[in-house]
Structure formats: C-alpha cells, structure tokens
Design a protein around this motif. Structure first.
Motif, PDB file in Angstrom:
ATOM      1  N   HIS A  86       0.819  -1.214   0.000  1.00 46.96           N
ATOM      2  CA  HIS A  86       0.000   0.000   0.000  1.00 46.96           C
ATOM      3  C   HIS A  86       0.858   1.271   0.000  1.00 46.96           C
ATOM      4  CE1 HIS A  86      -4.180  -1.708   1.324  1.00 46.96           C
ATOM      5  NE2 HIS A  86      -3.705  -2.261   0.223  1.00 46.96           N
ATOM      6  N   ASP A  87       1.964   1.272   0.748  1.00 43.40           N
ATOM      7  CA  ASP A  87       2.855   2.434   0.752  1.00 43.40           C
ATOM      8  C   ASP A  87       3.342   2.769  -0.657  1.00 43.40           C
ATOM      9  OD1 ASP A  87       2.697   2.657   3.471  1.00 43.40           O
ATOM     10  OD2 ASP A  87       4.736   1.995   3.887  1.00 43.40           O
ATOM     11  N   ASP A  88       3.572   1.751  -1.464  1.00 45.56           N
ATOM     12  CA  ASP A  88       4.149   1.945  -2.793  1.00 45.56           C
ATOM     13  C   ASP A  88       3.154   2.477  -3.819  1.00 45.56           C
ATOM     14  OD1 ASP A  88       6.635   1.018  -1.951  1.00 45.56           O
ATOM     15  OD2 ASP A  88       6.247  -1.049  -2.555  1.00 45.56           O
ATOM     16  N   LEU A  89       1.869   2.484  -3.501  1.00 47.54           N
ATOM     17  CA  LEU A  89       0.852   2.876  -4.476  1.00 47.54           C
ATOM     18  C   LEU A  89       1.061   4.300  -4.986  1.00 47.54           C
ATOM     19  CD1 LEU A  89      -2.279   1.383  -2.695  1.00 47.54           C
ATOM     20  CD2 LEU A  89      -1.483   0.736  -4.980  1.00 47.54           C
ATOM     21  N   PRO A  90       0.658   4.574  -6.220  1.00 48.09           N
ATOM     22  CA  PRO A  90       0.802   5.928  -6.767  1.00 48.09           C
ATOM     23  C   PRO A  90       0.160   7.001  -5.897  1.00 48.09           C
ATOM     24  CG  PRO A  90       0.258   4.391  -8.515  1.00 48.09           C
ATOM     25  CD  PRO A  90       0.151   3.620  -7.220  1.00 48.09           C
ATOM     26  N   SER A  91      -0.943   6.689  -5.263  1.00 46.68           N
ATOM     27  CA  SER A  91      -1.633   7.682  -4.431  1.00 46.68           C
ATOM     28  C   SER A  91      -0.953   7.900  -3.086  1.00 46.68           C
ATOM     29  CB  SER A  91      -3.080   7.239  -4.182  1.00 46.68           C
ATOM     30  OG  SER A  91      -3.104   5.989  -3.516  1.00 46.68           O
ATOM     31  N   MET A  92       0.034   7.063  -2.770  1.00 44.24           N
ATOM     32  CA  MET A  92       0.734   7.219  -1.491  1.00 44.24           C
ATOM     33  C   MET A  92       2.183   7.631  -1.751  1.00 44.24           C
ATOM     34  SD  MET A  92      -1.264   4.298   0.752  1.00 44.24           S
ATOM     35  CE  MET A  92      -0.583   4.791   2.309  1.00 44.24           C
ATOM     36  N   ASP A  93       3.135   6.689  -1.707  1.00 44.81           N
ATOM     37  CA  ASP A  93       4.529   7.075  -1.925  1.00 44.81           C
ATOM     38  C   ASP A  93       4.966   6.975  -3.386  1.00 44.81           C
ATOM     39  OD1 ASP A  93       4.825   7.661   0.719  1.00 44.81           O
ATOM     40  OD2 ASP A  93       5.912   5.844   1.243  1.00 44.81           O
ATOM     41  N   ASN A  94       4.154   6.319  -4.208  1.00 47.09           N
ATOM     42  CA  ASN A  94       4.403   6.244  -5.654  1.00 47.09           C
ATOM     43  C   ASN A  94       5.788   5.657  -5.963  1.00 47.09           C
ATOM     44  OD1 ASN A  94       3.784   6.504  -8.386  1.00 47.09           O
ATOM     45  ND2 ASN A  94       4.593   8.573  -8.513  1.00 47.09           N
ATOM     46  N   ASP A  95       6.055   4.485  -5.431  1.00 48.48           N
ATOM     47  CA  ASP A  95       7.323   3.801  -5.679  1.00 48.48           C
ATOM     48  C   ASP A  95       7.147   2.703  -6.713  1.00 48.48           C
ATOM     49  OD1 ASP A  95       9.433   4.962  -4.134  1.00 48.48           O
ATOM     50  OD2 ASP A  95       8.408   4.277  -2.332  1.00 48.48           O
ATOM     51  N   GLU A  96       8.169   2.525  -7.548  1.00 50.16           N
ATOM     52  CA  GLU A  96       8.139   1.506  -8.591  1.00 50.16           C
ATOM     53  C   GLU A  96       9.093   0.353  -8.316  1.00 50.16           C
ATOM     54  OE1 GLU A  96       8.730   3.299 -12.409  1.00 50.16           O
ATOM     55  OE2 GLU A  96       6.978   4.625 -12.208  1.00 50.16           O
ATOM     56  N   LEU A  97       9.920   0.471  -7.277  1.00 52.48           N
ATOM     57  CA  LEU A  97      10.931  -0.542  -6.980  1.00 52.48           C
ATOM     58  C   LEU A  97      10.860  -0.931  -5.519  1.00 52.48           C
ATOM     59  CD1 LEU A  97      13.395  -2.031  -8.341  1.00 52.48           C
ATOM     60  CD2 LEU A  97      14.820  -0.223  -7.357  1.00 52.48           C
ATOM     61  N   ARG A  98      10.847  -2.226  -5.263  1.00 51.51           N
ATOM     62  CA  ARG A  98      10.810  -2.750  -3.899  1.00 51.51           C
ATOM     63  C   ARG A  98      11.560  -4.080  -3.876  1.00 51.51           C
ATOM     64  NH1 ARG A  98       9.921  -0.786   1.040  1.00 51.51           N
ATOM     65  NH2 ARG A  98       8.086   0.370   0.272  1.00 51.51           N
ATOM     66  N   ARG A  99      12.552  -4.183  -2.992  1.00 51.36           N
ATOM     67  CA  ARG A  99      13.341  -5.409  -2.888  1.00 51.36           C
ATOM     68  C   ARG A  99      13.978  -5.785  -4.227  1.00 51.36           C
ATOM     69  NH1 ARG A  99       8.938  -8.662   0.915  1.00 51.36           N
ATOM     70  NH2 ARG A  99       9.451  -7.607   2.872  1.00 51.36           N
ATOM     71  N   GLY A 100      14.345  -4.756  -4.976  1.00 44.36           N
ATOM     72  CA  GLY A 100      15.008  -4.988  -6.242  1.00 44.36           C
ATOM     73  C   GLY A 100      14.107  -5.440  -7.375  1.00 44.36           C
ATOM     74  N   ARG A 101      12.799  -5.393  -7.159  1.00 43.73           N
ATOM     75  CA  ARG A 101      11.840  -5.825  -8.184  1.00 43.73           C
ATOM     76  C   ARG A 101      10.757  -4.770  -8.334  1.00 43.73           C
ATOM     77  NH1 ARG A 101       9.463 -11.504  -6.645  1.00 43.73           N
ATOM     78  NH2 ARG A 101       9.032 -10.373  -4.703  1.00 43.73           N
ATOM     79  N   PRO A 102       9.983  -4.823  -9.430  1.00 40.52           N
ATOM     80  CA  PRO A 102       8.857  -3.888  -9.543  1.00 40.52           C
ATOM     81  C   PRO A 102       7.893  -4.056  -8.371  1.00 40.52           C
ATOM     82  CG  PRO A 102       9.258  -4.992 -11.639  1.00 40.52           C
ATOM     83  CD  PRO A 102      10.109  -5.691 -10.618  1.00 40.52           C
ATOM     84  N   THR A 103       7.376  -2.946  -7.878  1.00 37.89           N
ATOM     85  CA  THR A 103       6.371  -3.014  -6.830  1.00 37.89           C
ATOM     86  C   THR A 103       5.116  -3.692  -7.370  1.00 37.89           C
ATOM     87  OG1 THR A 103       5.704  -0.780  -7.443  1.00 37.89           O
ATOM     88  CG2 THR A 103       7.241  -0.993  -5.601  1.00 37.89           C
ATOM     89  N   VAL A 104       4.234  -4.082  -6.485  1.00 42.99           N
ATOM     90  CA  VAL A 104       3.071  -4.875  -6.912  1.00 42.99           C
ATOM     91  C   VAL A 104       2.201  -4.096  -7.893  1.00 42.99           C
ATOM     92  CG1 VAL A 104       0.985  -6.078  -6.152  1.00 42.99           C
ATOM     93  CG2 VAL A 104       3.084  -6.273  -4.818  1.00 42.99           C
ATOM     94  N   TRP A 105       1.942  -2.810  -7.610  1.00 48.00           N
ATOM     95  CA  TRP A 105       1.090  -2.043  -8.537  1.00 48.00           C
ATOM     96  C   TRP A 105       1.769  -1.893  -9.890  1.00 48.00           C
ATOM     97  CZ3 TRP A 105       2.134   2.364 -11.227  1.00 48.00           C
ATOM     98  CH2 TRP A 105       3.219   3.143 -10.817  1.00 48.00           C
ATOM     99  N   LYS A 106       3.103  -1.819  -9.896  1.00 51.56           N
ATOM    100  CA  LYS A 106       3.818  -1.669 -11.156  1.00 51.56           C
ATOM    101  C   LYS A 106       3.832  -2.982 -11.932  1.00 51.56           C
ATOM    102  CE  LYS A 106       6.311   0.876 -13.948  1.00 51.56           C
ATOM    103  NZ  LYS A 106       5.714   2.047 -14.632  1.00 51.56           N
ATOM    104  N   ALA A 107       3.973  -4.098 -11.232  1.00 55.01           N
ATOM    105  CA  ALA A 107       3.996  -5.407 -11.885  1.00 55.01           C
ATOM    106  C   ALA A 107       2.605  -5.843 -12.333  1.00 55.01           C
ATOM    107  CB  ALA A 107       4.583  -6.453 -10.944  1.00 55.01           C
ATOM    108  N   TYR A 108       1.566  -5.368 -11.638  1.00 51.26           N
ATOM    109  CA  TYR A 108       0.185  -5.754 -11.958  1.00 51.26           C
ATOM    110  C   TYR A 108      -0.613  -4.482 -12.281  1.00 51.26           C
ATOM    111  CZ  TYR A 108       1.693 -10.289 -10.329  1.00 51.26           C
ATOM    112  OH  TYR A 108       2.386 -11.478 -10.195  1.00 51.26           O
TER     113      TYR A 108
END
Length: 301
Positions: A86-108
């Motif tokens: 949830h933190d990574d979502l565009p409406s929140m922190d808008n992150d595209e990378l997590r643990r060296g991989r695309p974040t869930v919203w970016k991958a899906y």
C-alpha cells in the motif's frame, strides 16, 4: 559473516518456507489465480524478515521453539508486506521498486495491489488466530490484540497518515523533534515493538519481562527508522533495492531533514544504547537481540 546475519538468514528461511506453504494452502482453498500470484510477488523471494527474527528470538528467551513462534512471525510479516504494498501505491509514496523488483502495482496494477494488501491484512489474523497456531485461546487472543493495535489507527496506519499529511497537505504545523518521533514510533516502531511483545506472549513471559521487551522494541523501532532515513539520504537504489532520496524530494519530515546527518546519527546511537540496556535483565540469552540493535548503526540495506 557475523553470527547475527546467519541467525537473521536462518529466520528468513524458516518464515519463507512457512509462508510459502500457507499461501499455497490458501490458494488451494479458492484464492483467484491472479490475486494469488500477486500476493506471492508481494511476500515471497525477498526481504530481511527482521520482524519474524524478533518474534523468534524474543520467544526463545523463554524456551519457546521456532515452530511455536511461527504463526506469530508469519502473521506480522504479512502485515509488514501489506503495508509496503500500500505504501508503494501511486496515491501514497508512488514507488516503482521494492526489494530490487517492480512493486506490486507496477507489476500488476493499482487495484490488484490494493486487494493484495487487503488480503494480506486478513491473512495475518487468520494465521495467528487459527486454533492450530496455539492450543491456548488466551494466548491467541493476546496475539491478535497486540497485532491489531500495532497495525491500526494508533499504530502503523496512523503513522502513515501523519507521514502523508506532512507531504501532501498544505498549512501543516511546523514539525518538531517530538512530532517526528511520534510519527516514526507509530509508522515503523509499532510493528517492531509488537514483534517483541508477541514473542514474549508465545514464550509465556512474566509481565516485567514483557515490559522489558516492549521497551527494547520501542527503542529499536526508533533506531530502525533513523537508519532507514539515513539509507534514503545516503544510500543507492542498487544497495537498498528501492528508490532513494525520496524523503527529501517529497518534503517529508525526518530527523535528518531537521537536524542534519551528524545529529541524526547521535539520536541513532542513543536509541541503540537504550535498546540494548533494556535487555540487561535477560543476560547473555538476549545477545541475538542486542546484535539486532547494533546492526542499526551499520545497515546498508
């Protein structure tokens, strides 16, 4: 490799296997295939599993086995993973990378990421509340209560609200050291403290022993957040597996932004010392937890 890193790796291996099996069981019971795949993306194949480590080693102080602590360790990791999704979502922190991989919203996509977080939150309470997780209903209830308070409006979610308000709303009060520490204690520290308390409950700790672990967790949580902020300010995405430099770009209130790196490091050192001091009552048995606190002064990811 240090003994602590070996122990941390062992904890990660154990909880990874547990969550792999638990998620496979859940999928076999009817989770839609794409949701199940996205949940696995969020949970498996990465992460230090620091909170499960704290559950295991807090419980071990009182002779509890890893097997006995596994449901609590798996549950708190599910809450942590949901918070990251949830933190990574565009409406929140808008992150595209997590643990060296695309974040869930970016991958899906963002709606799948929202549902992944929702599912993981519910799954955490399923794991810790199942009769098979502990034969004592009082212990199960205590674990559920600790996890609920730490992850809710006066804990992690409340801290995230304060964090986002500071960056997204105008006319906010000027941050103070006290307000920053409160935010960080809720957003990050609450789950770290809960991990220590849940281990104490699994192990059957006395009230004063549980209180000592709570104090340790509170100071450890403060140290963890400061070290995380230092990584964001000074680290690279290659080292951390996520975007760096985002706190300053977003105008977020951190001790580094308010006091500078040197004074923030002084706060970090004091938090580490206070965390270790809280463990004195346990003697040498608590050395893995003391090492966990010392790690905060030399984190690189």
């Amino acid at each position: 490799m240090s003994q602590f890193l070996v122990q941390l790796g062992n904890s990660a291996t154990v909880v990874e296997a547990y969550l792999t099996a638990a998620l496979a069981r859940q999928e076999s019971e009817g989770t839609p295939a794409r949701l199940a795949e996205a949940i696995r993306h969020a949970v498996l194949g990465g992460g230090k599993r620091f909170r499960p480590f704290l559950v295991f080693h807090s419980a071990a102080l009182f002779g509890a086995t890893e097997e006995a602590a596994l449901p609590a360790a798996g549950a708190i990791e599910c809450i942590h993973c949901y918070s990251l999704v949830h933190d990574d979502l565009p409406s929140m922190d808008n992150d595209e990378l997590r643990r060296g991989r695309p974040t869930v919203w970016k991958a899906y996509d963002d709606w799948t990421a929202i549902l992944v977080g929702d599912a993981l939150q519910a799954f955490a309470f399923e794991l810790v509340g199942r009769p098979e997780s502990n034969s004592n209903p009082s212990i199960r209830a205590d674990l559920v209560h600790i996890l609920a308070v730490a992850s809710g409006a006066i804990g992690m979610v409340g801290g995230q609200q304060l964090d986002l308000e500071a960056g997204k709303l105008s006319n906010q009060p000027t941050p103070t050291i006290e307000s920053i520490m409160r935010l960080q204690a809720m957003k990050t520290g609450a789950l770290i403290t809960a991990a220590c308390e849940m281990g104490a409950v699994v192990g059957g700790a006395k009230p004063e022993e549980r209180a000592a672990l709570k104090t340790y967790g509170e100071h450890l949580g403060a140290a963890f957040q400061i070290s995380d902020d230092l990584l964001d300010a000074e680290g690279s995405s290659a080292d951390t597996g996520k975007a760096t430099g985002k706190d300053a770009a977003a105008g977020k209130a951190t001790l580094i932004g308010m006091l500078g790196v040197q004074e923030a490091r002084s706060h970090l050192d004091r938090s580490i010392a206070a965390a270790i001091a809280a463990l004195n009552v346990f003697g040498e048995k608590a050395e893995p937890l003391a090492d966990a606190a010392r790690l905060m002064g030399r984190r690189d990811s």
